[in-house]
Scaffold this motif. Structure first.
Motif, PDB file in Angstrom:
ATOM      1  N   LEU A   1      16.246 -14.281 -47.676  1.00 21.16           N
ATOM      2  CA  LEU A   1      16.044 -15.362 -46.723  1.00 21.16           C
ATOM      3  C   LEU A   1      16.116 -14.863 -45.284  1.00 21.16           C
ATOM      4  O   LEU A   1      15.528 -15.461 -44.391  1.00 21.16           O
ATOM      5  CB  LEU A   1      17.100 -16.446 -46.944  1.00 21.16           C
ATOM      6  N   VAL A   2      16.853 -13.768 -45.039  1.00 21.01           N
ATOM      7  CA  VAL A   2      17.028 -13.285 -43.678  1.00 21.01           C
ATOM      8  C   VAL A   2      16.667 -11.823 -43.489  1.00 21.01           C
ATOM      9  O   VAL A   2      16.492 -11.387 -42.367  1.00 21.01           O
ATOM     10  CB  VAL A   2      18.484 -13.509 -43.203  1.00 21.01           C
ATOM     11  N   LEU A   3      16.548 -11.065 -44.554  1.00 14.31           N
ATOM     12  CA  LEU A   3      16.226  -9.646 -44.478  1.00 14.31           C
ATOM     13  C   LEU A   3      14.949  -9.374 -45.259  1.00 14.31           C
ATOM     14  O   LEU A   3      14.792  -9.871 -46.373  1.00 14.31           O
ATOM     15  CB  LEU A   3      17.361  -8.799 -45.059  1.00 14.31           C
ATOM     16  N   ARG A   4      14.055  -8.570 -44.668  1.00 15.63           N
ATOM     17  CA  ARG A   4      12.800  -8.277 -45.346  1.00 15.63           C
ATOM     18  C   ARG A   4      12.523  -6.777 -45.305  1.00 15.63           C
ATOM     19  O   ARG A   4      12.781  -6.121 -44.301  1.00 15.63           O
ATOM     20  CB  ARG A   4      11.655  -9.025 -44.672  1.00 15.63           C
ATOM     21  N   ASP A   5      11.983  -6.259 -46.386  1.00 17.74           N
ATOM     22  CA  ASP A   5      11.591  -4.850 -46.474  1.00 17.74           C
ATOM     23  C   ASP A   5      10.223  -4.699 -45.829  1.00 17.74           C
ATOM     24  O   ASP A   5       9.205  -4.690 -46.492  1.00 17.74           O
ATOM     25  CB  ASP A   5      11.581  -4.405 -47.942  1.00 17.74           C
ATOM     26  N   LEU A   6      10.206  -4.555 -44.517  1.00 16.89           N
ATOM     27  CA  LEU A   6       8.945  -4.495 -43.779  1.00 16.89           C
ATOM     28  C   LEU A   6       8.233  -3.154 -43.904  1.00 16.89           C
ATOM     29  O   LEU A   6       7.017  -3.083 -43.782  1.00 16.89           O
ATOM     30  CB  LEU A   6       9.190  -4.808 -42.301  1.00 16.89           C
ATOM     31  N   ASN A   7       8.982  -2.082 -44.140  1.00 19.75           N
ATOM     32  CA  ASN A   7       8.332  -0.780 -44.235  1.00 19.75           C
ATOM     33  C   ASN A   7       8.007  -0.384 -45.678  1.00 19.75           C
ATOM     34  O   ASN A   7       7.498   0.696 -45.921  1.00 19.75           O
ATOM     35  CB  ASN A   7       9.162   0.313 -43.544  1.00 19.75           C
TER      36      ASN A   7
ATOM     37  N   ILE B   1      16.361  -2.453 -47.756  1.00 18.50           N
ATOM     38  CA  ILE B   1      16.498  -2.864 -46.367  1.00 18.50           C
ATOM     39  C   ILE B   1      17.198  -1.743 -45.614  1.00 18.50           C
ATOM     40  O   ILE B   1      18.273  -1.300 -46.007  1.00 18.50           O
ATOM     41  CB  ILE B   1      17.318  -4.169 -46.252  1.00 18.50           C
ATOM     42  N   ASP B   2      16.582  -1.281 -44.539  1.00 13.96           N
ATOM     43  CA  ASP B   2      17.194  -0.235 -43.728  1.00 13.96           C
ATOM     44  C   ASP B   2      17.083  -0.609 -42.254  1.00 13.96           C
ATOM     45  O   ASP B   2      16.575  -1.674 -41.897  1.00 13.96           O
ATOM     46  CB  ASP B   2      16.580   1.132 -44.026  1.00 13.96           C
ATOM     47  N   ALA B   3      17.569   0.268 -41.397  1.00  8.96           N
ATOM     48  CA  ALA B   3      17.589   0.000 -39.964  1.00  8.96           C
ATOM     49  C   ALA B   3      16.190  -0.268 -39.417  1.00  8.96           C
ATOM     50  O   ALA B   3      16.009  -1.146 -38.574  1.00  8.96           O
ATOM     51  CB  ALA B   3      18.231   1.171 -39.232  1.00  8.96           C
ATOM     52  N   ALA B   4      15.205   0.470 -39.888  1.00 11.12           N
ATOM     53  CA  ALA B   4      13.844   0.279 -39.395  1.00 11.12           C
ATOM     54  C   ALA B   4      13.344  -1.135 -39.681  1.00 11.12           C
ATOM     55  O   ALA B   4      12.619  -1.716 -38.872  1.00 11.12           O
ATOM     56  CB  ALA B   4      12.906   1.315 -40.007  1.00 11.12           C
ATOM     57  N   ASP B   5      13.734  -1.708 -40.825  1.00 12.64           N
ATOM     58  CA  ASP B   5      13.333  -3.079 -41.144  1.00 12.64           C
ATOM     59  C   ASP B   5      13.899  -4.064 -40.128  1.00 12.64           C
ATOM     60  O   ASP B   5      13.199  -4.977 -39.682  1.00 12.64           O
ATOM     61  CB  ASP B   5      13.803  -3.462 -42.553  1.00 12.64           C
ATOM     62  N   LEU B   6      15.162  -3.902 -39.763  1.00 13.92           N
ATOM     63  CA  LEU B   6      15.776  -4.799 -38.784  1.00 13.92           C
ATOM     64  C   LEU B   6      15.114  -4.656 -37.419  1.00 13.92           C
ATOM     65  O   LEU B   6      14.843  -5.647 -36.743  1.00 13.92           O
ATOM     66  CB  LEU B   6      17.271  -4.521 -38.657  1.00 13.92           C
TER      67      LEU B   6
ATOM     68  N   ASP C   1      12.121  -3.720 -36.732  1.00  7.83           N
ATOM     69  CA  ASP C   1      10.727  -4.174 -36.744  1.00  7.83           C
ATOM     70  C   ASP C   1      10.577  -5.674 -36.981  1.00  7.83           C
ATOM     71  O   ASP C   1       9.475  -6.190 -36.930  1.00  7.83           O
ATOM     72  CB  ASP C   1       9.944  -3.424 -37.831  1.00  7.83           C
ATOM     73  N   ASP C   2      11.670  -6.356 -37.250  1.00  7.51           N
ATOM     74  CA  ASP C   2      11.625  -7.776 -37.582  1.00  7.51           C
ATOM     75  C   ASP C   2      11.979  -8.621 -36.358  1.00  7.51           C
ATOM     76  O   ASP C   2      13.094  -8.548 -35.848  1.00  7.51           O
ATOM     77  CB  ASP C   2      12.614  -8.067 -38.712  1.00  7.51           C
ATOM     78  N   PRO C   3      11.048  -9.439 -35.863  1.00  9.86           N
ATOM     79  CA  PRO C   3      11.344 -10.260 -34.685  1.00  9.86           C
ATOM     80  C   PRO C   3      12.454 -11.281 -34.908  1.00  9.86           C
ATOM     81  O   PRO C   3      13.015 -11.801 -33.948  1.00  9.86           O
ATOM     82  CB  PRO C   3      10.005 -10.942 -34.369  1.00  9.86           C
ATOM     83  N   LEU C   4      12.801 -11.554 -36.165  1.00 11.24           N
ATOM     84  CA  LEU C   4      13.946 -12.423 -36.416  1.00 11.24           C
ATOM     85  C   LEU C   4      15.244 -11.749 -35.980  1.00 11.24           C
ATOM     86  O   LEU C   4      16.213 -12.417 -35.617  1.00 11.24           O
ATOM     87  CB  LEU C   4      14.042 -12.777 -37.906  1.00 11.24           C
TER      88      LEU C   4
ATOM     89  N   ASN D   1      24.957  -9.291 -24.431  1.00 13.52           N
ATOM     90  CA  ASN D   1      25.231  -9.036 -23.014  1.00 13.52           C
ATOM     91  C   ASN D   1      26.051  -7.776 -22.757  1.00 13.52           C
ATOM     92  O   ASN D   1      26.927  -7.759 -21.898  1.00 13.52           O
ATOM     93  CB  ASN D   1      25.927 -10.256 -22.378  1.00 13.52           C
ATOM     94  N   ASN D   2      25.745  -6.703 -23.493  1.00 12.51           N
ATOM     95  CA  ASN D   2      26.463  -5.455 -23.272  1.00 12.51           C
ATOM     96  C   ASN D   2      25.616  -4.429 -22.514  1.00 12.51           C
ATOM     97  O   ASN D   2      26.024  -3.290 -22.351  1.00 12.51           O
ATOM     98  CB  ASN D   2      26.957  -4.864 -24.595  1.00 12.51           C
ATOM     99  N   GLY D   3      24.410  -4.842 -22.094  1.00 13.16           N
ATOM    100  CA  GLY D   3      23.550  -3.949 -21.336  1.00 13.16           C
ATOM    101  C   GLY D   3      22.581  -3.150 -22.189  1.00 13.16           C
ATOM    102  O   GLY D   3      21.835  -2.321 -21.659  1.00 13.16           O
ATOM    103  N   PHE D   4      22.556  -3.398 -23.513  1.00 12.43           N
ATOM    104  CA  PHE D   4      21.687  -2.657 -24.416  1.00 12.43           C
ATOM    105  C   PHE D   4      20.873  -3.646 -25.241  1.00 12.43           C
ATOM    106  O   PHE D   4      21.418  -4.383 -26.058  1.00 12.43           O
ATOM    107  CB  PHE D   4      22.514  -1.747 -25.337  1.00 12.43           C
ATOM    108  N   GLU D   5      19.572  -3.642 -25.029  1.00 15.21           N
ATOM    109  CA  GLU D   5      18.670  -4.584 -25.686  1.00 15.21           C
ATOM    110  C   GLU D   5      18.528  -4.269 -27.167  1.00 15.21           C
ATOM    111  O   GLU D   5      18.189  -3.151 -27.548  1.00 15.21           O
ATOM    112  CB  GLU D   5      17.308  -4.498 -25.000  1.00 15.21           C
ATOM    113  N   ASP D   6      18.802  -5.265 -28.003  1.00 16.87           N
ATOM    114  CA  ASP D   6      18.616  -5.161 -29.457  1.00 16.87           C
ATOM    115  C   ASP D   6      19.300  -3.936 -30.059  1.00 16.87           C
ATOM    116  O   ASP D   6      18.738  -3.249 -30.902  1.00 16.87           O
ATOM    117  CB  ASP D   6      17.130  -5.140 -29.828  1.00 16.87           C
TER     118      ASP D   6
END
Length: 182
Positions: free
Chosen positions: A19-25, A30-35, A37-40, A49-54
């Motif tokens: 429902l929230v994680l998808r195997d995009l590659n 599910i790995d880091a690249a999937d997260l 690459d996923d706009p969700l 707000n720690n100064g580092f985007e995504d």
């Protein structure tokens, strides 16, 4: 937590995960690249707000992006020694099977990098640990750089700050992999 996956404690094999994680590659897990690459998950915002985007899975201080993938292999090898799950038939067993690893990259594919990037990586983990609004439970920092002659007051101060933040700073001794810091 800088890692929404960590905050939700979702297991990629759990029934709710599709429902929230998808195997995009398409590599069957599910790995880091999937997260990333996923706009969700990766929405282009610094939501914590720690100064580092995504910074969902860590940070790459050499490339200054949210993709801290190990291009040399040494960091991944050491992470496996630390946290590889045993009793799974894969032939590798770590010393702490339930650990969560936060990858922070500052070395390139030739195991070379800037001391300033190493210091930024150390400061980043301290920032996450000491965040007033959403602290990350970073307990140990493994620093398997294998470098000599990289001493500086800024490095000393960064390492001292980890101690003040109650992070155990572990450094390699006798590491055969040579690292070049500029």
């Amino acid at each position: 937590c800088a890692l929404p996956i960590c905050a939700l404690r979702l297991d990629a094999n759990n029934a709710i995960s599709p429902l929230v994680l998808r195997d995009l590659n398409g590599n069957s897990y599910i790995d880091a690249a999937d997260l990333l690459d996923d706009p969700l998950w990766s929405d282009g915002l610094d939501t914590d707000n720690n100064g580092f985007e995504d910074d969902l899975v860590g940070w790459d201080f050499q490339e200054n992006d949210n993709q801290p993938f190990d291009e040399h292999g040494h960091g991944t090898h050491v992470a496996g020694i630390l946290g590889a799950t045993g009793n799974n038939g894969l032939g590798v067993v770590g010393v702490s099977w339930t650990t969560t690893i936060l990858p922070l990259r500052f070395l390139d594919e030739n195991n070379a990098g800037d001391l300033s990037d190493a210091i930024e990586a150390i400061n980043y983990q301290t920032l996450l640990r000491t965040s007033e609004t959403n602290p990350t439970n970073i307990r140990v920092s493994n620093n398997s750089w294998g470098v000599a002659h990289a001493l500086s007051q800024n490095l000393f101060d960064a390492v001292a700050a980890t101690t003040e933040a109650d992070i155990l700073f572990v450094a390699a001794a006798g590491d055969r992999k040579s690292t070049r810091l500029n």
